[in-house]
Scaffold this motif. Structure first.
Motif, PDB file in Angstrom:
ATOM      1  N   HIS A  46      -1.821  -0.194  12.726  1.00 10.20           N
ATOM      2  CA  HIS A  46      -1.688  -0.899  11.451  1.00 10.20           C
ATOM      3  C   HIS A  46      -2.430  -0.125  10.373  1.00 10.20           C
ATOM      4  CE1 HIS A  46      -1.061  -4.179   8.680  1.00 10.20           C
ATOM      5  NE2 HIS A  46      -2.344  -4.150   8.376  1.00 10.20           N
ATOM      6  N   GLN A  47      -1.721   0.210   9.295  1.00  7.57           N
ATOM      7  CA  GLN A  47      -2.239   1.006   8.185  1.00  7.57           C
ATOM      8  C   GLN A  47      -2.553   2.452   8.585  1.00  7.57           C
ATOM      9  OE1 GLN A  47      -3.135  -0.294   4.429  1.00  7.57           O
ATOM     10  NE2 GLN A  47      -1.129  -0.634   5.362  1.00  7.57           N
ATOM     11  N   ALA A  48      -2.044   2.880   9.738  1.00 15.90           N
ATOM     12  CA  ALA A  48      -2.172   4.289  10.115  1.00 15.90           C
ATOM     13  C   ALA A  48      -1.157   5.118   9.331  1.00 15.90           C
ATOM     14  CB  ALA A  48      -1.942   4.457  11.614  1.00 15.90           C
ATOM     15  N   ASP A  49      -1.471   6.375   9.119  1.00 17.14           N
ATOM     16  CA  ASP A  49      -0.575   7.282   8.412  1.00 17.14           C
ATOM     17  C   ASP A  49       0.522   7.739   9.368  1.00 17.14           C
ATOM     18  OD1 ASP A  49       0.704   9.206   6.929  1.00 17.14           O
ATOM     19  OD2 ASP A  49      -1.097  10.339   6.437  1.00 17.14           O
ATOM     20  N   LEU A  50       1.747   7.272   9.144  1.00 22.20           N
ATOM     21  CA  LEU A  50       2.867   7.602  10.022  1.00 22.20           C
ATOM     22  C   LEU A  50       3.611   8.854   9.561  1.00 22.20           C
ATOM     23  CD1 LEU A  50       4.321   4.062  10.780  1.00 22.20           C
ATOM     24  CD2 LEU A  50       2.427   5.282  11.875  1.00 22.20           C
ATOM     25  N   THR A  51       2.959   9.660   8.741  1.00 23.46           N
ATOM     26  CA  THR A  51       3.529  10.950   8.359  1.00 23.46           C
ATOM     27  C   THR A  51       2.816  12.090   9.076  1.00 23.46           C
ATOM     28  OG1 THR A  51       2.082  11.310   6.437  1.00 23.46           O
ATOM     29  CG2 THR A  51       4.096  10.014   6.083  1.00 23.46           C
ATOM     30  N   GLN A  52       2.072  11.758  10.113  1.00 23.01           N
ATOM     31  CA  GLN A  52       1.360  12.766  10.890  1.00 23.01           C
ATOM     32  C   GLN A  52       1.106  12.228  12.293  1.00 23.01           C
ATOM     33  OE1 GLN A  52      -2.335  13.402   8.779  1.00 23.01           O
ATOM     34  NE2 GLN A  52      -3.234  11.494   9.506  1.00 23.01           N
ATOM     35  N   ALA A  53       0.737  13.134  13.211  1.00 19.05           N
ATOM     36  CA  ALA A  53       0.423  12.734  14.579  1.00 19.05           C
ATOM     37  C   ALA A  53      -0.761  11.750  14.581  1.00 19.05           C
ATOM     38  CB  ALA A  53       0.095  13.972  15.407  1.00 19.05           C
ATOM     39  N   PRO A  54      -0.787  10.837  15.556  1.00 18.07           N
ATOM     40  CA  PRO A  54       0.004  10.844  16.785  1.00 18.07           C
ATOM     41  C   PRO A  54       1.313  10.043  16.749  1.00 18.07           C
ATOM     42  CG  PRO A  54      -1.734   9.226  16.977  1.00 18.07           C
ATOM     43  CD  PRO A  54      -1.931   9.881  15.637  1.00 18.07           C
ATOM     44  N   LEU A  55       1.605   9.348  15.652  1.00 25.02           N
ATOM     45  CA  LEU A  55       2.843   8.577  15.582  1.00 25.02           C
ATOM     46  C   LEU A  55       3.523   8.875  14.260  1.00 25.02           C
ATOM     47  CD1 LEU A  55       4.592   6.338  16.979  1.00 25.02           C
ATOM     48  CD2 LEU A  55       3.318   4.675  15.610  1.00 25.02           C
ATOM     49  N   THR A  67       0.837  -1.201   0.000  1.00 22.88           N
ATOM     50  CA  THR A  67       0.000   0.000   0.000  1.00 22.88           C
ATOM     51  C   THR A  67       0.877   1.259   0.000  1.00 22.88           C
ATOM     52  OG1 THR A  67      -0.193  -0.215   2.414  1.00 22.88           O
ATOM     53  CG2 THR A  67      -1.965  -1.141   1.074  1.00 22.88           C
ATOM     54  N   SER A  68       0.310   2.381   0.377  1.00 18.23           N
ATOM     55  CA  SER A  68       0.993   3.673   0.251  1.00 18.23           C
ATOM     56  C   SER A  68       2.199   3.780   1.179  1.00 18.23           C
ATOM     57  CB  SER A  68       0.020   4.809   0.555  1.00 18.23           C
ATOM     58  OG  SER A  68      -1.068   4.797  -0.354  1.00 18.23           O
ATOM     59  N   PRO A  69       3.289   4.341   0.702  1.00 18.39           N
ATOM     60  CA  PRO A  69       4.464   4.527   1.546  1.00 18.39           C
ATOM     61  C   PRO A  69       4.167   5.474   2.701  1.00 18.39           C
ATOM     62  CG  PRO A  69       4.678   5.764  -0.506  1.00 18.39           C
ATOM     63  CD  PRO A  69       3.488   4.884  -0.655  1.00 18.39           C
ATOM     64  N   GLY A  70       4.727   5.139   3.859  1.00 13.19           N
ATOM     65  CA  GLY A  70       4.488   5.946   5.047  1.00 13.19           C
ATOM     66  C   GLY A  70       3.387   5.411   5.939  1.00 13.19           C
ATOM     67  N   LEU A  71       2.690   4.366   5.491  1.00 13.74           N
ATOM     68  CA  LEU A  71       1.673   3.747   6.341  1.00 13.74           C
ATOM     69  C   LEU A  71       2.325   2.756   7.298  1.00 13.74           C
ATOM     70  CD1 LEU A  71      -1.313   3.025   3.907  1.00 13.74           C
ATOM     71  CD2 LEU A  71      -0.907   5.027   5.365  1.00 13.74           C
ATOM     72  N   ASN A  96       6.477  -1.534  11.755  1.00 17.12           N
ATOM     73  CA  ASN A  96       7.129  -1.359  10.461  1.00 17.12           C
ATOM     74  C   ASN A  96       6.497  -0.163   9.767  1.00 17.12           C
ATOM     75  OD1 ASN A  96       8.498  -4.361   9.724  1.00 17.12           O
ATOM     76  ND2 ASN A  96       6.767  -4.431  11.130  1.00 17.12           N
ATOM     77  N   VAL A  97       7.252   0.458   8.877  1.00 15.99           N
ATOM     78  CA  VAL A  97       6.698   1.510   8.030  1.00 15.99           C
ATOM     79  C   VAL A  97       6.830   1.061   6.583  1.00 15.99           C
ATOM     80  CG1 VAL A  97       8.895   2.782   8.048  1.00 15.99           C
ATOM     81  CG2 VAL A  97       6.775   3.959   7.414  1.00 15.99           C
ATOM     82  N   VAL A  98       5.742   1.182   5.826  1.00 11.80           N
ATOM     83  CA  VAL A  98       5.703   0.753   4.430  1.00 11.80           C
ATOM     84  C   VAL A  98       6.579   1.675   3.583  1.00 11.80           C
ATOM     85  CG1 VAL A  98       4.217   0.388   2.414  1.00 11.80           C
ATOM     86  CG2 VAL A  98       3.422  -0.268   4.703  1.00 11.80           C
ATOM     87  N   THR A  99       7.322   1.071   2.659  1.00 17.09           N
ATOM     88  CA  THR A  99       8.225   1.816   1.782  1.00 17.09           C
ATOM     89  C   THR A  99       7.928   1.487   0.319  1.00 17.09           C
ATOM     90  OG1 THR A  99       9.835   0.033   2.034  1.00 17.09           O
ATOM     91  CG2 THR A  99      10.085   1.933   3.488  1.00 17.09           C
ATOM     92  N   GLU A 100       8.696   2.117  -0.578  1.00 16.98           N
ATOM     93  CA  GLU A 100       8.575   1.916  -2.027  1.00 16.98           C
ATOM     94  C   GLU A 100       7.288   2.578  -2.549  1.00 16.98           C
ATOM     95  OE1 GLU A 100      10.974   0.395  -3.755  1.00 16.98           O
ATOM     96  OE2 GLU A 100      12.072  -0.699  -2.215  1.00 16.98           O
ATOM     97  N   PRO A 101       7.212   2.812  -3.861  1.00 20.29           N
ATOM     98  CA  PRO A 101       5.970   3.347  -4.441  1.00 20.29           C
ATOM     99  C   PRO A 101       4.813   2.368  -4.238  1.00 20.29           C
ATOM    100  CG  PRO A 101       7.803   3.596  -5.974  1.00 20.29           C
ATOM    101  CD  PRO A 101       8.294   2.719  -4.863  1.00 20.29           C
ATOM    102  N   GLU A 102       3.602   2.883  -4.161  1.00 17.24           N
ATOM    103  CA  GLU A 102       2.436   2.031  -3.977  1.00 17.24           C
ATOM    104  C   GLU A 102       2.381   0.976  -5.081  1.00 17.24           C
ATOM    105  OE1 GLU A 102      -2.367   2.350  -3.143  1.00 17.24           O
ATOM    106  OE2 GLU A 102      -1.179   4.165  -3.495  1.00 17.24           O
ATOM    107  N   GLY A 103       2.116  -0.271  -4.696  1.00 20.38           N
ATOM    108  CA  GLY A 103       2.103  -1.385  -5.624  1.00 20.38           C
ATOM    109  C   GLY A 103       3.376  -2.197  -5.605  1.00 20.38           C
ATOM    110  N   THR A 104       4.448  -1.639  -5.021  1.00 19.50           N
ATOM    111  CA  THR A 104       5.708  -2.356  -4.834  1.00 19.50           C
ATOM    112  C   THR A 104       5.865  -2.635  -3.347  1.00 19.50           C
ATOM    113  OG1 THR A 104       6.732  -1.245  -6.720  1.00 19.50           O
ATOM    114  CG2 THR A 104       8.210  -2.262  -5.123  1.00 19.50           C
TER     115      THR A 104
END
Length: 211
Positions: free
Chosen positions: A153-162, A78-82, A96-104
């Motif tokens: 899980h699947q939270a956006d880790l590019t903003q608060a609270p984490l 899924t989307s990087p940064g999740l 863990n934090v998701v990396t790579e472009p979405e789909g990779t």
């Protein structure tokens, strides 16, 4: 503290894993009247879709360039940064934090941090019996210390609270690599990155030394 944008994570997983060393992991508690918990990242591991140790291994079909949406491992595409958070041994959540472009497929496991702010809360979350160095020197430990669980899980880790904020290595610090911890496949890949000699690096034995 400005969060790292999704573009930081939309890159080669190994680059992200290495560059996160020295960065900060920040956990805020909106509306609770207390400051954030901040940990300086000292150890990470990289995982990619062509890696047999990857949770999403074999979900990607190179012929059709498609991903089978089976199980939690599909969320690694899924989307990087999740966030990608999972439970081991029925008791420890790992961040863990998701990396790579979405789909990779790709992700970086945050294995250890050095507490920088909120040490009293971190100790309260972990328990008074632990030595200071044992509060966050492992992935399950840091998740307990920072109150990280399946809700991220699947939270956006590019903003608060984490989220993550930028940082750097000290002049006398160097990056070392080793086999990853607790795996039985691809043990020859030195995809564990850590600040050499740092006291908060986890004490676990690399997998190529145990198999």
């Amino acid at each position: 503290m400005d969060p790292c944008p999704s573009s930081f994570f939309r890159r080669d997983t190994l680059d992200v894993a290495r560059e996160l060393l020295g960065y900060r992991l920040v956990r805020e508690f909106p509306g609770r009247g207390r400051g954030p918990l901040v940990g300086r990242i000292v150890e990470t591991e990289a995982y990619t879709q062509n890696d047999p140790a990857f949770h999403g291994w074999n979900l990607y079909d190179p012929e059709t360039e498609s991903v089978r949406r089976e199980g939690r491992g599909a969320d690694l595409f899924t989307s990087p940064g999740l966030g990608y958070v999972y439970l081991i041994y029925g008791m420890h959540w790992l961040l863990n934090v998701v990396t790579e472009p979405e789909g990779t497929g790709g992700a970086v496991l945050i294995r250890a941090v050095e507490p920088v702010e909120g040490q009293n809360v971190i100790r309260a979350n972990r328990g008074e019996k632990h030595r200071t160095v044992d509060l966050t020197n492992g992935p399950g430990k840091l998740s307990e210390a920072f109150g990280i669980d399946d809700a991220f899980h699947q939270a956006d880790l590019t903003q608060a609270p984490l989220y993550f904020t930028s940082g750097e290595l000290e002049k006398d610090e160097t990056v070392a690599t080793s086999s990853r911890i607790g795996i039985s496949k691809a043990v020859e890949r030195e995809w564990r990155f850590f600040i050499d000699g740092h006291p908060y690096v986890s004490p676990a034995t690399p997998s190529d030394q145990t198999t």
